[in-house]
Motif scaffolding. Structure first.
Motif, short mmCIF file in Angstrom:
data_model
loop_
_atom_site.label_atom_id
_atom_site.label_comp_id
_atom_site.label_asym_id
_atom_site.label_seq_id
_atom_site.Cartn_x
_atom_site.Cartn_y
_atom_site.Cartn_z
N ALA A 182 0.81 -1.27 -0.09
CA ALA A 182 0.16 -0.07 -0.04
C ALA A 182 0.82 1.33 0.06
N TYR A 183 0.76 2.03 -1.06
CA TYR A 183 1.58 3.25 -1.11
C TYR A 183 0.66 4.35 -0.98
N THR A 184 -0.02 4.30 0.15
CA THR A 184 -0.75 5.57 0.59
C THR A 184 -0.77 5.60 2.08
N CYS A 185 -1.22 6.68 2.67
CA CYS A 185 -1.06 7.02 3.99
C CYS A 185 -1.94 5.87 4.70
N ALA A 186 -1.28 5.45 5.80
CA ALA A 186 -1.94 4.33 6.80
C ALA A 186 -2.47 4.98 7.83
N VAL A 187 -3.39 4.23 8.47
CA VAL A 187 -4.21 4.92 9.84
C VAL A 187 -3.72 4.20 11.01
N TYR A 188 -3.06 4.95 11.82
CA TYR A 188 -2.44 4.11 13.00
C TYR A 188 -3.40 4.19 14.20
N PRO A 189 -4.01 3.01 14.82
CA PRO A 189 -4.76 2.88 15.63
C PRO A 189 -4.13 3.52 16.85
N ASP A 190 -2.98 3.44 17.24
CA ASP A 190 -2.06 4.04 18.14
C ASP A 190 -0.58 3.92 17.84
N GLN A 191 0.10 4.77 18.71
CA GLN A 191 1.51 5.11 18.39
C GLN A 191 2.29 3.77 18.14
N ALA A 193 1.23 0.84 16.87
CA ALA A 193 0.94 0.01 15.87
C ALA A 193 1.89 -0.21 14.76
N SER A 194 2.20 -1.22 14.12
CA SER A 194 2.99 -1.65 13.09
C SER A 194 2.41 -1.12 11.91
N LEU A 195 3.29 -0.98 10.89
CA LEU A 195 2.83 -0.52 9.50
C LEU A 195 1.83 -1.40 8.82
N GLU A 196 2.06 -2.61 9.04
CA GLU A 196 0.98 -3.43 8.42
C GLU A 196 -0.43 -3.22 9.21
N GLN A 197 -0.33 -3.35 10.41
CA GLN A 197 -1.73 -3.00 11.23
C GLN A 197 -2.23 -1.67 10.76
N ALA A 198 -1.68 -0.84 10.71
CA ALA A 198 -1.96 0.63 10.24
C ALA A 198 -2.58 0.42 8.77
N GLN A 199 -1.76 -0.11 8.08
CA GLN A 199 -2.42 -0.12 6.52
C GLN A 199 -3.65 -0.89 6.47
N GLU A 200 -3.83 -2.04 7.36
CA GLU A 200 -5.01 -2.78 7.36
C GLU A 200 -6.12 -1.90 8.06
N THR A 374 3.53 6.82 8.64
CA THR A 374 3.82 6.11 7.40
C THR A 374 5.05 6.24 6.86
N LEU A 375 5.58 7.58 6.47
CA LEU A 375 6.56 7.90 5.97
C LEU A 375 7.84 7.30 6.73
N ARG A 376 7.77 7.55 8.03
CA ARG A 376 8.85 6.92 9.04
C ARG A 376 9.05 5.52 8.79
N ASP A 377 7.91 4.72 9.02
CA ASP A 377 8.06 3.27 8.67
C ASP A 377 8.57 2.84 7.31
N TRP A 378 8.20 3.73 6.09
CA TRP A 378 8.75 3.40 4.95
C TRP A 378 10.27 3.71 4.80
N CYS A 379 10.58 4.70 5.30
CA CYS A 379 12.01 5.24 5.46
C CYS A 379 12.99 3.82 6.16
N HIS A 380 12.29 3.26 7.22
CA HIS A 380 12.91 2.36 8.16
C HIS A 380 12.92 0.86 7.28
N ASN A 381 11.76 0.81 6.42
CA ASN A 381 12.14 -0.34 5.61
C ASN A 381 13.10 -0.09 4.45
#
Length: 443
Positions: A182-191, A193-200, A374-381
């Motif tokens: 997913a190359y769009t903004c994720a939605v983080y349930p909480d601080q 949350a993982s990137l995959e949880q946020a994209q889901e 989201t961008l923070r986590d993409w940079c980490h990846n």
């Protein structure tokens, strides 16, 4: 070089020199700022300036890099020098330049050099150093030269812009985006949350806002690698996705087949303007509006209004500006290296146009902090898979992605750009919106 005494600052720094002869690179840098550079700068001529004890350093390696910086002042010249390998950074990873960019945003104070300083710079460099040179191969042509591909946001020119950014390498995107693709903004349930949880959570939010039910029909415009399409199909929704990236469409259709969703889901290599079906129960547009041009918003939303059934819902998810009265065009670096022909405007303008077309806007929310995460986590990846990414697309292209994602993270944090989801409905013939009295989703 003149060094200020330690008592003048808690950090050792190099002050602006007084000179009447040719200037060093460090002196040129000092002439362009009101305060010392917020990092340590060294150059090929042996000069240095800035905070000598900074954990972050920059090194201008050769004359070509200096020419890039001087002939394209601002972000474009610096990007050219960095991507070409003429400007090197230490203390930060090329996949995550956020600490450097944040230091520059907080502590870099540019000024216009005096005429005497400009004359000294020109005298020291010579006219040859001030003559523009060809940019790195990763740079798109200027807008006026792109006209050979057609008018801005014509089908052919849009296809070329999408191909340049999205057809880099599916494998590269797998490394950066992770399993969700997913190359769009994720939605983080909480601080936490993982990137995959946020994209889901993002796909669930879109699905729930659209009020989709088993057996209904969804059109996902600009569907990328089909993540939203597959999310909906797993829940019994018949989902069609369209993208202008042939590589995305191929990857997405293969993923659909591997999941056994072929009877419910389809992704086409197709312009949204060529979709022949209509009567959709819902339309999702996640990260497409940035590419179509603000002048085309009326025709875009008219097209969506026509193929959506009365009572159907539209969810428009896109990057926006904090205001509605500024220029649409993106900054030079983004336009030439990331999203050619991209345009941004405020959510107010988007909502107004949607309303003028006949949509009834029911809800809007700003998710800019979520995009920063989201961008923070993409940079980490990207950092975690750096060597593999460089092997896949080359050092220069990998550096472009690290720079643009780091800069975008900072821009979302500082409210320079935003991310809005706007939910709208096509009212029925008697104004029926077919929505509950109160919001029916969570998250």
């Amino acid at each position: 070089m003149t060094t200020f005494k330690a008592s003048q600052s808690p950090r050792q720094r190099v002050g602006r020199p007084q000179t009447t002869g040719p200037m060093t690179v460090a002196q040129i840098a000092d002439a362009a700022v009101d305060k010392p550079l917020p990092f340590h700068l060294t150059a090929f001529d042996g000069s240095s300036t800035g905070l000598a004890d900074s954990a972050i350093g920059a090194h201008l390696a050769d004359h070509r890099g200096l020419t890039y910086v001087l002939t394209a002042p601002g972000d474009l010249g610096l990007a050219r020098a960095y991507i070409a390998g003429d400007l090197e950074f230490s203390g930060v990873h090329p996949a995550n330049l956020y600490p450097l960019l944040r230091a520059m945003a907080d502590g870099l104070h540019l000024r216009r050099p005096a005429l005497s300083e400009m004359a000294s710079i020109a005298r020291g460099l010579g006219l040859r150093a001030l003559k523009p040179i060809g940019p790195p191969a990763q740079e798109a042509p200027p807008r006026w030269r792109r006209a050979i591909r057609g008018l801005r946001h014509s089908k052919s020119r849009d296809a070329d812009a999408i191909h340049r950014h999205y057809d880099v390498s599916n494998t590269f995107y797998e490394y950066v985006l992770g399993p969700s693709m997913a190359y769009t903004c994720a939605v983080y349930p909480d601080q936490g949350a993982s990137l995959e949880q946020a994209q889901e959570a993002k796909f669930k939010l879109v699905f729930d806002k659209l009020g989709l039910h088993e057996g209904e029909r969804l059109l996902d415009i600009g569907c990328g690698w089909g993540s939203m399409v597959r999310y909906a199909a797993r829940r019994g929704v018949r989902a069609l996705g369209v993208t202008l990236s042939a590589e995305q469409a191929e990857w997405a259709q293969r993923a659909i087949d591997e999941e056994g969703l072929g009877d419910l889901a389809e992704v086409r290599f197709q312009d949204y303007r060529d979709v022949s079906e209509d009567g959709f129960d819902a339309i999702s547009s996640i990260g497409l509006t940035e590419h179509i041009g603000v002048a085309n918003y009326p025709s875009y939303f008219t097209e969506l209004h026509q193929i959506l059934r009365p009572g159907g819902r539209l969810l428009n998810h896109c990057i926006t500006r904090p205001e509605n009265n500024t220029a649409f065009r993106t900054a030079p670096f983004i336009d030439r290296y990331v999203f050619p022909d991209g345009e941004l405007t405020g959510s107010g303008r988007i909502i107004s146009i949607m309303q003028d077309i006949g949509f009834e806007v029911r809800h809007s929310e700003n998710l800019r902090e979520h995009y920063a995460l989201t961008l923070r986590d993409w940079c980490h990846n990207l950092e975690r898979n750096w060597e593999a990414c460089v092997a896949e697309v080359g050092m220069a292209t990998a550096k472009v992605w690290g720079l643009y994602m780091s800069a975008s993270r900072l821009a979302f944090e500082r409210n320079n750009i935003q991310l809005h989801q706007v939910l709208a409905v096509r009212p029925g013939p008697h104004g029926d919106s077919a929505v509950p009295l109160r919001p029916w989703w969570s998250g």
